[in-house]
Design an enzyme around this catalytic site. Structure first.
Site, PDB file in Angstrom:
ATOM      1  N   PRO A 219      22.714   5.186 -22.767  1.00  0.00           N
ATOM      2  CA  PRO A 219      21.687   5.946 -23.471  1.00  0.00           C
ATOM      3  C   PRO A 219      20.319   5.269 -23.351  1.00  0.00           C
ATOM      4  O   PRO A 219      20.233   4.048 -23.344  1.00  0.00           O
ATOM      5  CB  PRO A 219      22.140   5.904 -24.938  1.00  0.00           C
ATOM      6  CG  PRO A 219      23.551   5.482 -24.910  1.00  0.00           C
ATOM      7  CD  PRO A 219      23.772   4.712 -23.666  1.00  0.00           C
ATOM      8  N   HIS A 438      21.860 -24.468 -39.236  1.00  0.00           N
ATOM      9  CA  HIS A 438      22.661 -23.597 -38.373  1.00  0.00           C
ATOM     10  C   HIS A 438      21.872 -23.228 -37.117  1.00  0.00           C
ATOM     11  O   HIS A 438      22.351 -23.396 -35.988  1.00  0.00           O
ATOM     12  CB  HIS A 438      23.057 -22.346 -39.166  1.00  0.00           C
ATOM     13  CG  HIS A 438      23.831 -21.332 -38.390  1.00  0.00           C
ATOM     14  ND1 HIS A 438      25.167 -21.120 -38.589  1.00  0.00           N
ATOM     15  CD2 HIS A 438      23.464 -20.470 -37.415  1.00  0.00           C
ATOM     16  CE1 HIS A 438      25.595 -20.178 -37.770  1.00  0.00           C
ATOM     17  NE2 HIS A 438      24.556 -19.755 -37.046  1.00  0.00           N
ATOM     18  N   GLU A 439      20.640 -22.763 -37.311  1.00  0.00           N
ATOM     19  CA  GLU A 439      19.853 -22.323 -36.151  1.00  0.00           C
ATOM     20  C   GLU A 439      19.499 -23.489 -35.246  1.00  0.00           C
ATOM     21  O   GLU A 439      19.572 -23.376 -34.022  1.00  0.00           O
ATOM     22  CB  GLU A 439      18.578 -21.599 -36.616  1.00  0.00           C
ATOM     23  CG  GLU A 439      18.808 -20.335 -37.431  1.00  0.00           C
ATOM     24  CD  GLU A 439      19.728 -19.327 -36.778  1.00  0.00           C
ATOM     25  OE1 GLU A 439      19.857 -19.341 -35.534  1.00  0.00           O
ATOM     26  OE2 GLU A 439      20.369 -18.542 -37.504  1.00  0.00           O
TER      27      GLU A 439
HETATM   28  P1  ADP Z   1      18.495   9.288 -21.851  1.00  0.00           P
HETATM   29  O1  ADP Z   1      18.390  10.738 -21.582  1.00  0.00           O
HETATM   30  O2  ADP Z   1      19.014   8.507 -20.695  1.00  0.00           O
HETATM   31  O3  ADP Z   1      19.199   8.930 -23.114  1.00  0.00           O
HETATM   32  P2  ADP Z   1      15.685   9.548 -22.137  1.00  0.00           P
HETATM   33  O4  ADP Z   1      15.349  10.144 -20.845  1.00  0.00           O
HETATM   34  O5  ADP Z   1      15.750  10.468 -23.296  1.00  0.00           O
HETATM   35  O6  ADP Z   1      17.022   8.713 -22.044  1.00  0.00           O
HETATM   36  O7  ADP Z   1      14.647   8.383 -22.425  1.00  0.00           O
HETATM   37  C1  ADP Z   1      14.011   8.222 -23.646  1.00  0.00           C
HETATM   38  C2  ADP Z   1      12.619   7.690 -23.462  1.00  0.00           C
HETATM   39  O8  ADP Z   1      12.634   6.360 -22.958  1.00  0.00           O
HETATM   40  C3  ADP Z   1      11.812   8.475 -22.458  1.00  0.00           C
HETATM   41  O9  ADP Z   1      11.193   9.558 -23.039  1.00  0.00           O
HETATM   42  C4  ADP Z   1      10.817   7.444 -21.960  1.00  0.00           C
HETATM   43  O10 ADP Z   1       9.708   7.365 -22.821  1.00  0.00           O
HETATM   44  C5  ADP Z   1      11.571   6.158 -22.054  1.00  0.00           C
HETATM   45  N1  ADP Z   1      12.140   5.778 -20.747  1.00  0.00           N
HETATM   46  C6  ADP Z   1      13.440   5.607 -20.468  1.00  0.00           C
HETATM   47  N2  ADP Z   1      13.623   5.226 -19.184  1.00  0.00           N
HETATM   48  C7  ADP Z   1      12.406   5.177 -18.633  1.00  0.00           C
HETATM   49  C8  ADP Z   1      11.931   4.851 -17.321  1.00  0.00           C
HETATM   50  N3  ADP Z   1      12.768   4.507 -16.328  1.00  0.00           N
HETATM   51  N4  ADP Z   1      10.615   4.901 -17.104  1.00  0.00           N
HETATM   52  C9  ADP Z   1       9.764   5.236 -18.083  1.00  0.00           C
HETATM   53  N5  ADP Z   1      10.149   5.553 -19.331  1.00  0.00           N
HETATM   54  C10 ADP Z   1      11.446   5.509 -19.627  1.00  0.00           C
HETATM   55 ZN    ZN Z   2      24.377 -18.423 -35.522  1.00  0.00          ZN
END
Ligand code: ADP
Ligand code: ZN
Length: 641
Positions: A219, A438-439
């Site tokens: 995604p 820890h960090e």
């Molecule tokens: P998907 O459909 O793969 O989930 P989207 O096409 O909806 O992702 O991408 C969401 C947004 O992220 C786009 O509208 C754009 O602003 C940005 N984005 C993602 N990939 C690119 C890319 N390769 N170049 C420029 N913008 C990108």
């Molecule tokens: Zn840690």
């Protein structure tokens, strides 16, 4: 997915027009109703009596006033019955009674007059009272029916074809230049651009072109964007729908939506149909993933439409999914989605490109170095990066500055990865100390293991996404292969936090749960997928099920082996923990020093860290920075030229 620029098919101005009509009709109806009620009330409060009764009333002195109308005598009594608070009046017809007027004047002492007749006839009254309300009612009913059928797009009962969720853009305005990186995907799509522009050229030769292509990737990597860019490049309309829109409660709705979609698309060909989340309908029909009648029908309809339409018209169907493994094989057959275009998470160069595309039109000052940001954002997808640039711009505005600086960008990276700073969560003194140790434990272990400068920042300011503190590391370079020793170092680093807690406080906290989870998954993968354990050797015990989503795996081995794997993972983690423990135990002085510094300052930079580290341990830390700077300089000059 972005929704701006999108337009619902049923146009909006039309809707307001029907709204106005409905208002007018409703007003008419209400008016008619009032007239009708008025007439009803009049009928009940204006009663006919006999002439004899009238004379008797006069004799008894019960009459207040008499009005002689054209063919009635209206009688208003002094006191009498009331209907709905209204005094009842009476009327009676004329009788040839010449004495009446004389009697009234002399005997009864009643006020009387004659009506000047300039009222219209009763026909209008009749119309207003009876006809209009009925007509109004019918019109309203008819409009209601029409509205109902419209919103359900066909059948009266709301089950029918629907275009409600389909979006169409005549011109997306997006081009391949707006999509950064993803060169291979663009290349595959370029071929389709020409096809969409000149479908005839291909038809004449008799070439059969692909009907559909499947965009596969995690995604946010720009699948939707690519599809839009294809439409934009070819200047064709862009139909878009989400797979989940098809699947409704009623069996048959999805199928009829598919039919409808193709009909519309064909009337606007050449065009692009984009079906997002195609796995929602395209799930394999075998029972492995659970059957569903409605979905199967929809899928069957989609398959038959894809087979049926004439591709020489220039319709291209693009599907997007991040779960290609669940798709029905029938969808992937030649003549359907026979092309698969992989849209990967961007690599270093890709990330720089995405950042650059999105920085267009954003004011940035000289401190900005996108290469450095790209280095720090390994694993981020295009959508994340776009988001970061925007966050940075917002921060600059909040700060009252005119341009975005590198600091804003880094802060934005943190916001996207770890959440916003949680200013109101104040850690207690004791907790602050634990988090600090820890960090520092993590940072110390990784520096001792690599003798390099991988720490960029350590902070113990809590963040909204749950982290109480964290170490930001700089990956020196983008890696595609991981060595076994590197994986082990990573596990040891993850466990360094817990080790520091145990050494200093002699007790342990819940703060290490995320570290443990991540260390475990690396250890498990080493054993079951990478063939890196001596005990099992090179056997694939686990396979990745959905590589583009969460990378979930399934075991494919016997139960006995599975428990042995667990044993092996435990052994490996224990070994790594011992390493971390020893490293920190041997460097307690520097640990105390760094932790004290961190408690005081809450955030320390990589430089401060290295200074203290070198002072205390006498180990010189290899500077990776200089090499990077060289690279950047080289890149900058090449950009300028
Ligand atoms: P998907 O459909 O793969 O989930 P989207 O096409 O909806 O992702 O991408 C969401 C947004 O992220 C786009 O509208 C754009 O602003 C940005 N984005 C993602 N990939 C690119 C890319 N390769 N170049 C420029 N913008 C990108
Ligand atoms: Zn840690």
């Amino acid at each position: 997915m972005e929704n701006k620029n999108k337009k619902k098919l049923p146009g909006d101005p039309k809707k307001t027009k029907t709204n106005i009509i409905i208002c007018v009709i409703a007003a008419f109806f209400a008016f008619g109703l009032i007239v009708f009620l008025n007439a009803e009330i009049q009928r009940n409060t204006h009663k006919e009596i006999t002439y004899t009764k009238f004379i008797n009333m006069l004799k008894e002195g019960k009459v207040e006033k008499v009005t002689f109308g054209r063919n009635v005598i209206n009688i208003e009594p002094k006191e009498g019955e009331r209907v709905a608070m209204i005094k009842v009046t009476y009327y009676t017809g004329y009788v040839n009674d010449t004495a009446l007027v004389q009697d009234m004047l002399n005997k009864y002492n009643v006020e009387f007059s004659a009506e000047i007749d300039n009222k219209s006839s009763g026909i209008l009254d009749f119309f207003l009272a009876y006809i209009l309300p009925f007509v109004g009612m019918w019109v309203v009913l008819w409009l209601l029916m029409r509205m109902m059928t419209k919103s359900s797009g066909g059948g009266i009962m709301g089950v029918g074809k629907s275009t409600a969720k389909m979006y169409v853009e005549k011109e997306t305005g997006v081009t391949f230049r707006d999509v950064a990186g993803e060169e291979e995907a663009k290349e595959s799509l370029t071929e389709l651009v020409d096809f969409l522009k000149n479908p005839n050229k291909y038809r004449e030769i008799g070439a059969r072109l692909p009907k559909g292509a499947l965009l596969v990737g995690p995604p946010g990597t720009g699948k939707t964007l690519l599809a839009k860019a294809l439409a934009g490049e070819a200047h064709v309309p862009f139909f878009s729908l989400s797979g989940s829109d098809f699947v409704e409660m009623f069996v048959g709705v999805g199928a009829s939506r598919v039919r409808d979609l193709f009909k519309q698309a064909q009337s606007m060909a050449p065009c692009i149909i984009f079906i997002d989340e195609i796995d929602a309908i395209g799930k394999s029909r075998d029972s492995h993933y659970g059957g569903n009648d409605e979905r199967e029908q929809t899928l069957n309809q989609l398959l038959s439409e894809m087979d049926g339409f004439d591709s020489s018209k220039g319709i291209v169907i693009l599907g997007a999914t991040n779960r290609p493994e669940v798709l029905d094989k029938a969808l992937l057959r030649p003549g359907r989605f026979d092309r698969r275009i992989i849209v990967e998470k961007p690599d270093l160069k890709g990330r720089v490109d995405v950042l650059r595309v999105h920085s267009n039109g954003v004011n940035m000052d000289d401190t900005v170095d996108l290469h450095e940001i790209a280095l720090a954002t390994s694993g981020a997808v295009g959508a994340d990066l776009a988001n970061m640039v925007n966050e940075a711009a917002i921060m600059a505005v909040k700060d009252g500055r005119m341009a975005v600086g590198q600091k804003d960008l880094f802060e934005a990276v943190e916001v996207v990865f770890a959440g916003k700073e949680k200013k109101d969560r104040i850690l207690g003194k004791e907790e602050k100390k634990i988090v600090a140790y820890h960090e520092v434990g993590h940072a110390l272990v990784t520096t001792l293991l690599k003798h390099a400068e991988p720490v960029q920042k350590i902070t113990i300011v809590p963040r909204t996404m749950g982290a109480l503190g964290y170490v930001m590391q700089v990956p020196e370079e983008e890696k595609y292969l991981r060595k076994k020793e590197e994986l082990l170092s990573e596990i040891v680093t993850f466990l360094g936090g817990r080790a520091a807690e145990e050494i200093i406080f002699d007790d342990i906290t819940t703060g290490a749960s995320n570290d443990i989870e991540r260390a475990t998954s690396i250890a498990r993968a080493m054993i079951t997928q990478y063939g890196m354990s001596e005990k099992f050797g090179m056997i694939g015990l686990e396979s990745v099920q959905n590589q583009y989503l969460d990378g979930r795996t399934v075991m494919n081995c016997a139960d006995v082996t599975e428990s042995e794997v667990d044993q092996e993972v435990m052994r490996l983690l224990k070994e790594c923990y011992d390493r971390a423990y020893k490293l920190i135990d041997g460097h307690q002085d520097v640990l105390h020093k760094l932790a004290a510094h961190l408690v005081e300052k809450e955030t320390i930079t990589g430089k401060e860290f290295v200074t203290i580290f070198e002072e205390e341990t006498g180990i010189t830390v290899k500077k990776t920075k200089s090499k990077e700077e060289e690279e950047q300089d080289g890149e900058k000059t090449s950009e300028e030229s």
